[in-house]
Design an enzyme around this catalytic site. Structure first.
Site: not given
Length: 467
Positions: A248, A270, A383
């Site tokens: 990742d 991502k 996030m």
């Protein structure tokens, strides 16, 4: 990488040591142990060094050094206490493209001698590139105590069966899989127990019965929040077994580098509104590689089952009965809070902690705000940087005081960690003047006030007592 580690065959090769004292003797012993013919040139030469030269089949020159001594020499070590002489030896060797080591003077070296853990035929070399030989020796001492001498016998056993295994398995990946299973199983344990003959018989049986094409397997590995030292032993072991590594954006490059050098590395990171590989394609990649018989490491930042979509990735594997293992990792909340001096719970301030995503699947922030405003609860938002103004406003609107402490932790646990503190009422304006970047973790609650007491080490003030 300042120096490329190499292992050189010195058997019957003429090597020159310039110097005749105790340091020269130590270096000469090393060369002789590797099978070299040791030549020595010096005005004064210790008796033990003289005998070593004779035993190795080398030549002794009790005279001043001259460049003619380099004729037909494969490698040179300058071990005198005269730096001008050492510089001359180094210059002469460089002019002739002869590898040269000058003891305790890396600037004059074309190669350096590492600290060595000798489990022949298994050899382990440790080097600091000449920056700190003492540190290299300390690491060698740790390895010496943790690597039994039986590893040498195990290496010899493996070497004696290499041709048989090569004939049994045409494919190099099949051979590697076979050896990995062998070296981590009961055959190796027999060697460690001193039962080498039993181990040899078991190894022959394993070769005769082995499946030519072992099945694939997937390792879903939590890589932690960034610091490689936070990886678990199991995570390290499985990562280094993998043929393919899917990693990742949040996985530190230093962690990816811990995988095997011959492993295929596939970036599937991502970012918000920028998915290098869509999630469904990642799920399918795991299946495809496993069906090819490969061991696949899926490296995920933090813990794979805490906002890591790990459940989605193994769902397809389970449907197809593809073997997998899930390795938990230190989640970002625990790692970033610890490295910032913010306890997530505290008897006087917070009796519970809640992990919340600040970015829902549909991009909204439709969270149960009424449940997130309890005054004795710590709330951690993953996030949540883009939605920070909304988070602060919603918490205030639903009953949290404007002066509730809040911390933003950027790139937590790494050397680039940055912590910004404020309140729900002030944080948006604070970061307008002091921007932070993703990945960022948000911690809300009275425990943030403890940071001033508990994070003194960040300023490097070691004079303060540990609280």
């Amino acid at each position: 990488m300042d120096f490329l580690p190499l292992f050189t065959d010195l058997k019957q090769r003429h090597c020159l040591v310039v110097g005749g004292g105790s340091v020269a003797l130590r270096k000469a012993r090393l060369l002789a142990k590797a099978g070299a013919r040791v030549n020595v040139v010096a005005l004064e030469i210790q008796a033990e060094l003289t005998q070593l030269v004779s035993d190795s089949g080398g030549a002794l020159f009790q005279q001043a050094y001259g460049a003619e001594r380099l004729d037909n020499i494969f490698l040179v070590i300058a071990a005198t206490d005269d730096r001008e002489l050492n510089k001359q030896v180094s210059a002469d060797c460089h002019a002739r493209n002869i590898p040269v080591n000058v003891v305790d003077d890396p600037e004059l070296c074309s190669f350096i001698l590492p600290a060595i853990v000798d489990r022949s035929p298994l050899m382990i070399a440790i080097s600091s590139g000449g920056a700190s030989p003492v540190l290299a020796r300390l690491i060698r001492s740790r390895l010496e105590s943790s690597i039994p001498s039986a590893f040498g016998r195990l290496a010899s056993l493996v070497g004696s069966f290499r041709d048989k295994v090569k004939n049994r398995f045409d494919d190099i990946e099949d051979r590697r899989d076979f050896w990995e299973q062998t070296l981590q199983g009961p055959i190796a344990e027999m060697v460690f127990a001193g039962k080498d003959q039993t181990a040899a018989e078991m190894l022959q049986q394993a070769i005769d019965k082995a499946d030519v094409r072992p099945g694939g397997e997937v390792y879903l590995i939590g890589a932690g929040p960034g610091d490689p030292d936070l990886m678990t032993f199991k995570a390290m072991r499985l990562l280094q077994r993998a043929d393919v590594v899917l990693y990742d954006r949040l996985v530190a490059p230093e962690i990816v580098e811990l995988s095997r050098k011959d492993a295929e590395r596939v970036y599937v990171g991502k970012a918000r509104a920028n998915h290098a590989v869509p999630q469904n394609d990642i799920n399918q990649l795991l299946v495809d590689y496993a069906l090819q018989g490969k061991k696949v490491a899926r490296l995920k930042g933090g813990d794979p089952f805490i906002f890591g979509r790990g459940g989605e990735e193994i769902e397809r594997l389970a449907e197809l009965h593809i073997p997998f293992q899930v390795v938990p990792g230190i989640t970002a909340a625990a790692g970033c809070a610890s490295y910032s001096g913010i306890p997530l719970t505290h008897r006087d301030y917070a009796q519970s902690v809640r992990f919340v995503t600040g970015h829902l699947k549909d991009g909204s922030l439709n969270l149960p705000w009424g449940e997130l405003v309890h005054p004795q609860q710590t709330v951690v938002f993953y996030m949540g940087l883009v939605g920070l103004p909304d988070i602060c406003a919603q918490l205030i609107q639903h009953g949290r005081a404007e002066d509730t402490p809040i911390a933003l932790i950027q790139q937590g646990t790494t050397q680039h960690q940055k912590v910004v503190t404020g309140t729900l009422g002030t944080m948006v304006s604070i970061i307008a003047d002091n921007p932070v970047q993703a990945p960022t973790l948000i911690i809300v609650g009275e425990v943030v006030e403890l940071r001033e007491k508990l994070a003194w080490y960040e300023q490097g003030d070691l004079s303060k007592p540990i609280l």
